[in-house]
Design a protein around this motif. Structure first.
Motif, PDB file in Angstrom:
ATOM      1  N   ALA A  55       0.836  -1.201   0.000  1.00 40.08           N
ATOM      2  CA  ALA A  55       0.000   0.000   0.000  1.00 40.08           C
ATOM      3  C   ALA A  55       0.874   1.255   0.000  1.00 40.08           C
ATOM      4  CB  ALA A  55      -0.923  -0.003   1.216  1.00 40.08           C
TER       5      ALA A  55
ATOM      6  N   ILE B  65       3.912   1.595  -1.144  1.00 41.39           N
ATOM      7  CA  ILE B  65       4.544   1.785  -2.452  1.00 41.39           C
ATOM      8  C   ILE B  65       3.544   2.375  -3.449  1.00 41.39           C
ATOM      9  CG2 ILE B  65       5.569   0.584  -4.425  1.00 41.39           C
ATOM     10  CD1 ILE B  65       6.834  -1.365  -2.461  1.00 41.39           C
ATOM     11  N   VAL B  66       2.311   1.831  -3.418  1.00 40.48           N
ATOM     12  CA  VAL B  66       1.307   2.314  -4.371  1.00 40.48           C
ATOM     13  C   VAL B  66       0.972   3.779  -4.112  1.00 40.48           C
ATOM     14  CG1 VAL B  66      -1.093   2.078  -5.112  1.00 40.48           C
ATOM     15  CG2 VAL B  66       0.334   0.046  -4.834  1.00 40.48           C
ATOM     16  N   ILE B  67       0.818   4.142  -2.823  1.00 38.28           N
ATOM     17  CA  ILE B  67       0.516   5.548  -2.513  1.00 38.28           C
ATOM     18  C   ILE B  67       1.649   6.454  -3.006  1.00 38.28           C
ATOM     19  CG2 ILE B  67       0.182   7.227  -0.655  1.00 38.28           C
ATOM     20  CD1 ILE B  67      -1.208   5.011   0.925  1.00 38.28           C
TER      21      ILE B  67
ATOM     22  N   LEU C 225       3.771   5.847  -5.328  1.00 35.59           N
ATOM     23  CA  LEU C 225       3.773   5.827  -6.798  1.00 35.59           C
ATOM     24  C   LEU C 225       2.759   6.816  -7.348  1.00 35.59           C
ATOM     25  CD1 LEU C 225       4.533   4.432  -9.545  1.00 35.59           C
ATOM     26  CD2 LEU C 225       2.702   2.825  -9.088  1.00 35.59           C
TER      27      LEU C 225
END
Lengths: 465, 93
Positions: A69, A71-73, A75
């Motif tokens: 989560a 990493i996605v945020i 990104l």
């Protein structure tokens, strides 16, 4: 670390090295970035098998979720910033990304410090503390640099005993660090240490003028690299050591190269507020003569009858986003048989290369961009020099007035051209906050107004005439 | 030679390598290069992932999570903004 992971880290490191090498040459720069990016993807995949929960246990599903989560945020935030930022604001964006890296480095060090045991080696603790301090300085310094570039502080912030206060804060941090290395592994000390470092970053950057921010960002960039390398020591990750160190050393060299382009020693940029020199020399620069405004129709005529026109773009062009209009004007003039080229000062705009990027966006042919050193000897054979939103980089005071704060900075010698037309919104000062004697020269005409609108008008007039 | 010492060797050699790599850079590439190396220190994301994985207690979880978010923004944003800058250099005639 098993053999395969080690080898993959080695490959990633080689890709970083090749990437930086390619980035340093105009033809291969874009591939260089992609190569380095590939190295990063490989390193990210290789670290997955190394992940361990507390005390060597497996990583729980909840942790994997958190990591993914996060990493996605990051990104999404990073991509939004990178793609939505305006061209003119790219240096600010780099400052923010750099601050993010610095903050991450400081947090990693702080968390690792919480796991420190009494048997930890001194080198281990020292590298952790270095990472925490440098990372925190980089974080707060980058944020101030961001606000400065956004124009939130008009003048360098100076107050009495500035250097003394910075010195005291630094000594305090070192004392805290010594206490922690000696064995006081208290998190209270760590938090205090981080707060001091954050304050130091703010105070270091506050007195530096906005024009010097690219240099500051470059320096903080190399700081973050070193912080990451120190974290790599602390958590025993060789890829982080290599990548961080490469950034640290190449960033230092880059910082020096940027200073050299402005002909100022780096100590001058960091420790003397630009504004201070300024006040003392204001009288000396008081030039004589009067400003000669010109209307667009006369300017259009001057341009279309010239045989050689040199355009000097500056930050004002970037602000007005008038690069496409410049291109149109150049095309129209070329139709009239005028030879048009662009003189690029190494530090025009808010970042080195700013003008190249800006003009490239309007598809201005590469070979029309001429560097300062090449154009200067030809300047006296130029009929019209059209200055669009540039100021300090054409200020003759840099060559003639020893008391000027920009004395010694190489400039584009626009005043040598037959006629100089300066497009400017008003008689406001440039970024260095000093008068420009060029505007008062006999061969200089001022075309006041918004660069985009004026250029549009010139295009129409040249087309009609 | 201990493992620590070996890492120290690599550290010192990397310093010199970094200097050599960009000894001659045209000024127009200063900013893209700064931006590109900025993305490379985004490798701190690895550090963030490792410490979050081994985090204990609420505060460490929060700090580790923030470190991962910041590192991820640094690395992805950094490479993307550099690519965007360099894209504009593409057209050469």
């Amino acid at each position: 670390m098993n053999m395969i992971t080690a080898l993959i880290f080695l490959i990633a490191s080689v890709l970083f090295i090749v990437g930086i090498k390619l980035l340093a040459s105009p033809k291969t720069a874009r591939q260089g970035n992609l190569v380095a990016g590939l190295g990063m993807v490989i390193a990210l995949l290789a670290v997955l098998p190394l992940m361990q929960g507390p005390h060597g246990t497996g990583v729980s599903l909840w942790k994997w979720f958190l990591i993914f989560a996060g990493i996605v945020i990051g990104l999404i935030v990073g991509a939004a910033g990178a793609y939505r930022v305006k061209m003119t604001s790219m240096p600010q964006m780099v400052a923010l990304f750099n601050g993010a890296g610095g903050g991450a480095a400081a947090l990693v060090a702080a968390i690792e410090f919480a796991h420190v045991t009494q048997t930890a080696s001194t080198m281990f603790v020292v590298s952790m503390l270095s990472a925490a301090m440098i990372g925190a300085v980089s974080l707060s310094g980058s944020i101030i640099a961001f606000y400065k570039l956004e124009g939130h502080f008009d003048k360098p912030v100076t107050y009495p005993a500035q250097q003394v206060l910075n010195g005291v804060l630094f000594v305090l941090s070192v004392l805290l660090a010594i206490a922690m290395v000696a064995g006081s592994h208290s998190m209270v000390l760590m938090v205090l240490f981080l707060v001091l470092a954050l304050a130091l970053g703010v105070l270091m950057v506050l007195p530096i003028g906005g024009a010097d921010m690219p240099v500051v960002i470059s320096l903080l960039n190399s700081f973050t690299g070193l912080a990451v390398a120190a974290d790599g020591f602390a958590i025993n990750n060789i890829a982080m050591v290599i990548a961080g160190t490469l950034v640290g050393s190449s960033g230092t060299l880059l910082t020096l190269a940027m200073c050299k382009a402005m002909n100022r020693p780096v100590t001058n940029v960091l420790f003397s507020a630009f504004g201070k020199v300024n006040g003392a020399s204001a009288d000396a620069v008081a030039a004589t003569g009067s400003v000669r405004p010109v209307q667009a129709d006369e300017a259009a005529m001057l341009l279309s009858v010239a045989s050689r026109v040199v355009i000097v773009p500056g930050y004002g062009l970037a602000v007005a986003q008038a690069q496409h209009q410049v291109r149109q004007l150049a095309d129209e003039l070329a139709q009239h048989g005028v030879e048009v080229s662009y003189a690029i000062h190494p530090v025009a705009g808010r970042m080195p290369g700013h003008m190249n990027v800006l003009l490239a966006e309007a598809d201005v042919p590469y070979d029309q961009l001429i560097e300062m050193d090449e154009i200067n000897p030809e300047m006296d054979r130029v009929d019209v020099c059209l200055i669009i939103g540039a100021n300090d980089v054409v200020n003759p005071a840099a060559r003639e007035d020893k008391s000027s704060p920009i004395y010694g900075m190489p400039i584009i010698e626009a005043e040598k051209a037959g006629t100089v037309i300066v497009m400017k919104r008003s008689m406001g000062k440039g970024f260095a906050g000093i008068e420009n004697a060029l505007f008062l020269r006999d061969n200089c005409r001022m075309l006041f107004g918004d660069a985009k609108a004026s250029l549009q008008e010139l295009v129409t007039l040249v087309k009609a005439g | 030679m201990t493992a620590d010492m070996l890492i120290f060797f690599i550290f010192v050699l990397s310093i010199f390598l970094g200097f050599e790599l960009i000894s001659k850079v045209p000024s127009m590439l200063h900013t893209p290069l700064m931006s590109g190396t900025n993305a490379i220190h985004g490798i701190i994301l690895l550090g963030g992932m490792l410490v979050l994985a081994s985090a204990e207690g609420f505060i460490q979880h929060v700090a580790g999570f923030i470190a991962v978010v910041l590192g991820s923004a640094n690395v992805f944003g950094g490479f993307m903004v550099t690519d965007r800058m360099l894209q504009m250099f593409k057209r050469k005639k």
